[in-house]
Design a protein around this motif. Structure first.
Motif, short mmCIF file in Angstrom:
data_model
loop_
_atom_site.label_atom_id
_atom_site.label_comp_id
_atom_site.label_asym_id
_atom_site.label_seq_id
_atom_site.Cartn_x
_atom_site.Cartn_y
_atom_site.Cartn_z
N GLY A 198 -19.15 20.26 38.46
CA GLY A 198 -19.77 20.25 37.15
C GLY A 198 -19.83 21.61 36.49
O GLY A 198 -20.27 21.74 35.37
N GLY A 199 -19.38 22.64 37.19
CA GLY A 199 -19.43 23.98 36.61
C GLY A 199 -18.37 24.86 37.23
O GLY A 199 -17.51 24.36 37.96
N ASP A 200 -18.41 26.15 36.93
CA ASP A 200 -17.44 27.10 37.49
C ASP A 200 -16.01 26.64 37.27
O ASP A 200 -15.18 26.69 38.19
CB ASP A 200 -17.64 27.26 39.02
N PHE A 201 -15.70 26.15 36.10
CA PHE A 201 -14.41 25.47 35.93
C PHE A 201 -13.21 26.35 36.24
O PHE A 201 -12.19 25.87 36.69
CB PHE A 201 -14.30 24.86 34.54
N GLU A 202 -13.36 27.65 36.00
CA GLU A 202 -12.25 28.56 36.30
C GLU A 202 -11.89 28.51 37.78
O GLU A 202 -10.76 28.75 38.17
CB GLU A 202 -12.61 30.01 35.93
#
Lengths: 439, 476
Positions: free
Chosen positions: B124-128
């Motif tokens: 859900g986060g830290d897409f990089e």
């Protein structure tokens, strides 16, 4: 001519020393892996090494001969990715300094079993996730730990996942190596200053050297200055500070004295690995886990799906994988990823489907299935022998039938990937460890 | 400097209490800053890599629906290094240009889903660091036409085959709660905004004075709420999730009092208070097929209405539309998940929303709400070349996305992916070999023996029939 000469030479020597460890083997065919196929091959083995190998060589009188014209000989199998006989547990953290060689147990029953299935060399890696440590290449039969080890620190195992912590572990490792490079630089400057104070005679040439070095030291991430430095060290007695245990592995990676084996499950993880690797110039190979619906075909090569990055094949790395057909995700259409990677330029290295004794038993047959599905037989044999040796950097010792190499051989009664073929005998370091061979 | 300027202008607008004007400012301010950043990055790269070769890509021959209202029939969209260079007729294309023939098809800007789940991978986060650009839900998202999605507080592009530069904005929303059930919560939130706006006022004065009196103390940050501060500064957008008319009115008043433009998700009863929301400059994320009855105790209008979107649009409220399920969900209520985004919009059209507004509700409006309208949302020169090629009106239930392009690179081809390839295949592709390179070829069947079999047992199952057809084609 050379061979004959050699044979003669050796035999005269042997005759004089009570024929210590000398044996000539005559078989129907030798698949050397490195130098093609030799029909009617004669192999001379002495003191655990292959002294010579060639077609229809004459054998000096007095040398014991094992004559098996119906057999085919292939190099001893190399499984470079295993934990057989090791039973420690590892954590999830970063411990690149841990060595699997610390937990060897030569008497483990598994080794005695798998040697019957032709496996003469194993690469044992340390347990754990994250960056668990360094693997060791071992013989599958030995009395002591020291005798067991073929070579230590053969690769650093790195588990790559598509998450921030896995990527951070790698970048932290290189940061530590940077810090170490900084330390070396400082120590060097201090050393040079001290030296200037001591001897004024050598001042002029010294200065030139120093400026050169500074240039090379300015880019520690791209080009490692150490090789140059070492040459200088010998001249003027500078001893660089030793890296601390955690930094050591990554310093070694940059020096290319250690390679990384990066374990990935999916195509995304491959791209994330390239992303975190950035411009670091290290030697690395891949361990690709063959799950049934693997999407790794997306990154086989750059061209097929128009990737921004080089694909696995374009990188020409070794791919350590199980001999298993996969499915195109969401369908029942099968894919032969080994063949796909191979066609793209990668070097395939097979390991048994699971890390159990039974899977070692079925290893040859399982690779046979991949061959049946379109993988080249010669590449398949390479993938079971020399490929694994190359991943571990022990290709000068094992993995093929060549002059000077360890006499690790598997004797078969038919072509390697025929379903009816059985292993008749196995030789490790010039000694038969399996099979009924009364000469 | 930028910060101070923004602060000043923001307060200026707050004083005027004219939030309608504040929008272009908020967006422009944010955009300008980002553009600067990107330019810096680009310059750095050029220095490092000795100018990589330009990457040209063109979509030719399609009817280009730019999303701004204009339609250029048979025009060419030319992109350079992922940015749209030109949209015109008879465009000169450098010889190395890769082209995509869209003759007979329509070209739309890539759709923007303001929220979704799972399209970017399992995280859900830290897409990089976590994006999975090969996962099947991303392919399904692209098959829907979605090229940018909001996820949490980030706006991320559905960029396949790459793990670089897909996050366009990672700080969009500050989420607040406002509920009639919690009067205390409402009071606290108002106090927070009050204190924070008081602090901003003092800070502005201090900034003026400090130029002359250098030892003047900076105003205290005590009682200042970080989220409120970033909203009042225009750095993030205030987001509420509310449906009741009373609550919507409360949010509208709060927003007017403190001069920010709220985003309200849900907004089921918004049609009953559309004028008030419009005056407060609210923006709304809604689902036309939401259903809930009006409270029996209530005399005035209430509950959901299929006209919700149309009424809000008439009141000047920008609308973004999402389906009721954010993820890809084929179990249960199929047809209401994220891969039915354009279908959901169709229901707003049924309720009276003009088609142009309907298209905007899944393109430029969500892009504006997320502060990424300078990059995506319409086809305009200078923006990212994110587009889709469809075989009909994008809002029509029968239309398929044939190709999707992100950053001037084709990332989806209906014929090449598993999901819809077999439904109304393109004429050319139907003849082409279906088995792709890596797959093992199907077993060849002797045509003569095959014919005999067909006579014998006509009731073959579908799969077998398909195989046979393939073989026949191959042989022919």
């Amino acid at each position: 001519m050379k061979h004959i000469l050699l044979l003669a030479l050796v035999s005269t020597f042997a005759a004089s020393t009570a024929q210590a460890d000398l044996l000539a083997i005559r078989v129907g065919r030798a698949e050397t892996v490195a130098k093609g196929v030799i029909e009617h091959a004669v192999i001379l083995v002495e003191n655990g090494k292959i002294v010579t190998i060639g077609e229809d060589l004459p054998i000096e009188r007095g040398i014991p001969i094992l004559d098996r014209p119906e057999w085919i000989v292939v190099p001893g199998f190399v499984n470079c990715y295993s934990r057989l006989g090791c039973d420690s547990d590892g954590g999830d953290d970063m411990s690149p300094d841990v060595k699997a060689s610390d937990e060897l147990w030569p008497q483990a029953e598994e080794y005695a079993e798998i040697i019957k299935y032709g496996v003469t060399t194993l690469g044992l890696y340390p347990a754990g996730n994250g960056i668990p440590g360094q693997a060791v290449a071992v013989r599958t039969k030995a009395a002591t730990k020291a005798e067991m080890i073929l070579q230590d620190s053969v690769y650093l195992k790195v588990i790559m996942r598509a998450d921030a912590s896995a990527k951070k572990r790698v970048s932290d490792g290189f940061k530590k190596a940077d810090e170490h490079a900084e330390k070396v630089k400082k120590a060097r400057e201090k050393f040079d200053k001290d030296k200037e104070k001591k001897g004024a005679k050598k001042e002029e040439p010294k200065k030139e050297e120093k400026t050169d070095e500074k240039k090379s030291l300015q880019e520690p991430a791209v080009e490692d200055p150490k090789p140059d430095e070492k040459k200088d060290d010998k001249k003027d007695g500078f001893v660089p500070p030793a890296p601390d245990s955690k930094a050591k592995a990554f310093v070694d990676l940059r020096e290319k004295s250690l390679s990384a084996l990066v374990s990935i499950n999916s195509a995304a993880e491959y791209l994330h690995w390239l992303d975190v690797l950035g411009k670091e110039d290290i030697k690395w190979d891949l361990r690709c886990v063959m799950s049934l619906d693997s999407d790794l075909f997306y990154v086989a090569n750059k061209k097929e799906w128009d990737l921004d990055q080089d694909g696995i094949g374009d990188k020409k790395v070794h791919v350590v994988m199980e001999p298993r057909l996969t499915l195109t995700p969401g369908t029942m259409r099968s894919r032969n990823l080994a063949a796909e990677f191979s066609a793209s330029g990668a070097k395939i290295v097979f390991i048994p489907r699971n890390d159990s004794v039974n899977d070692h038993k079925n290893w040859l047959a399982n690779v046979g299935e991949i061959v049946g599905a379109g993988f080249k037989p010669e590449s398949a044999l390479h993938a079971m022998t020399l490929g694994g040796a190359e991943v571990m950097g022990v290709e000068a010792r094992v993995g093929s039938l060549e002059k000077g190499k360890d006499a690790n051989m598997v004797f078969l009664d038919g072509a390697p990937f025929e379903a009816t073929t059985r292993i008749q005998a196995v030789m490790l370091d010039g000694k038969f460890v399996f099979g009924d061979v009364n000469q | 400097m930028i910060l101070i300027q923004r602060l000043l202008t923001c307060c200026f607008f707050a004083a005027l209490a004219l939030p309608v004007h504040a929008v272009p400012f908020q967006d422009e301010g944010g955009d300008a800053k980002k553009d600067e950043k990107q330019d810096d990055k680009k310059d750095d790269k050029k220095d490092d890599d000795k100018k990589p070769e330009d990457r040209w890509f063109a979509v030719v021959g399609g009817d280009v629906y730019t999303g701004t209202g204009a339609v250029l029939r048979g025009a060419t969209v030319l992109s350079k290094n992922g940015k749209i260079e030109k949209i015109d007729f008879d465009v000169y294309m450098p010889p190395e240009t890769k082209t995509l023939d869209a003759t007979g098809y329509r070209v739309y800007p890539g759709l923007v889903a303001i929220s979704s789940q799972g399209l970017l991978g399992n995280s859900g986060g830290d897409f990089e660091d976590t994006i999975d650009p090969f996962n099947s839900r991303m392919i399904l998202g692209l098959a829907t036409g979605i090229t940018t999605t909001g996820s949490g507080s980030s706006a991320v592009k559905l960029k396949r085959f790459s793990v670089d530069d897909m996050v366009i904005n990672d700080k969009i929303f500050s989420i607040f709660s406002w509920s009639n059930r919690s009067p205390r919560g409402k009071y606290d939130l108002r106090e927070k905004f009050k204190n924070t706006s008081e602090y901003l006022r003092q800070y502005r004065e201090w900034e003026k004075k400090v130029k002359d009196q250098k030892d003047l103390a900076e105003p205290s940050k005590k009682n200042v709420d970080g989220s409120c501060l970033s909203v009042l500064k225009g750095e993030t957008t205030a987001k509420f999730v509310n449906n009741d008319a009373d609550e919507l009115l409360g949010i509208a008043r709060l927003a007017q009092e403190f001069g920010f433009r709220p985003v309200i998700e849900g907004a089921q009863e918004a049609w009953t208070v559309a004028d008030e929301l419009g005056r407060a400059g609210a923006r709304v994320i809604l689902t036309p097929r939401d259903r809930r009855p009006k409270s029996e105790l209530q005399a005035r209008e209430g509950g959901t209405s299929i006209e919700n979107a149309a009424i809000l649009h008439r009141a000047g409220i920008p609308i973004a539309i999402v389906p009721s399920t954010e993820g890809v969900d084929l179990g249960g209520i199929a047809g209401r998940d994220i891969i039915h985004l354009p279908i959901e919009v169709g229901f707003a059209v049924r309720g009276g929303l003009p088609e142009q507004a309907a298209l905007e509700s899944i393109t430029i409006t969500p892009a504006r709400i997320m502060g990424v309208s300078h990059r995506v949302g319409t086809l305009e020169v200078g923006k990212d070349c994110d587009l889709i090629v469809t075989d009909g009106d994008v809002l029509h239930y029968k239309s398929f996305v044939q190709y999707a392009v992100v950053d001037g690179k084709q990332v989806y081809d209906k014929e090449r992916e598993l999901f819809y390839a077999q439904i109304r295949p393109r004429p050319v592709a139907a003849e082409a070999k279906k088995v792709d390179k890596g797959e093992t070829a199907p077993v060849k069947v002797d045509p003569a023996a095959d014919a005999e079999k067909k006579d014998g047992e006509k009731k073959d199952d579908e799969g077998k029939d398909e195989e046979k057809k393939d073989d026949e084609k191959k042989d022919g």
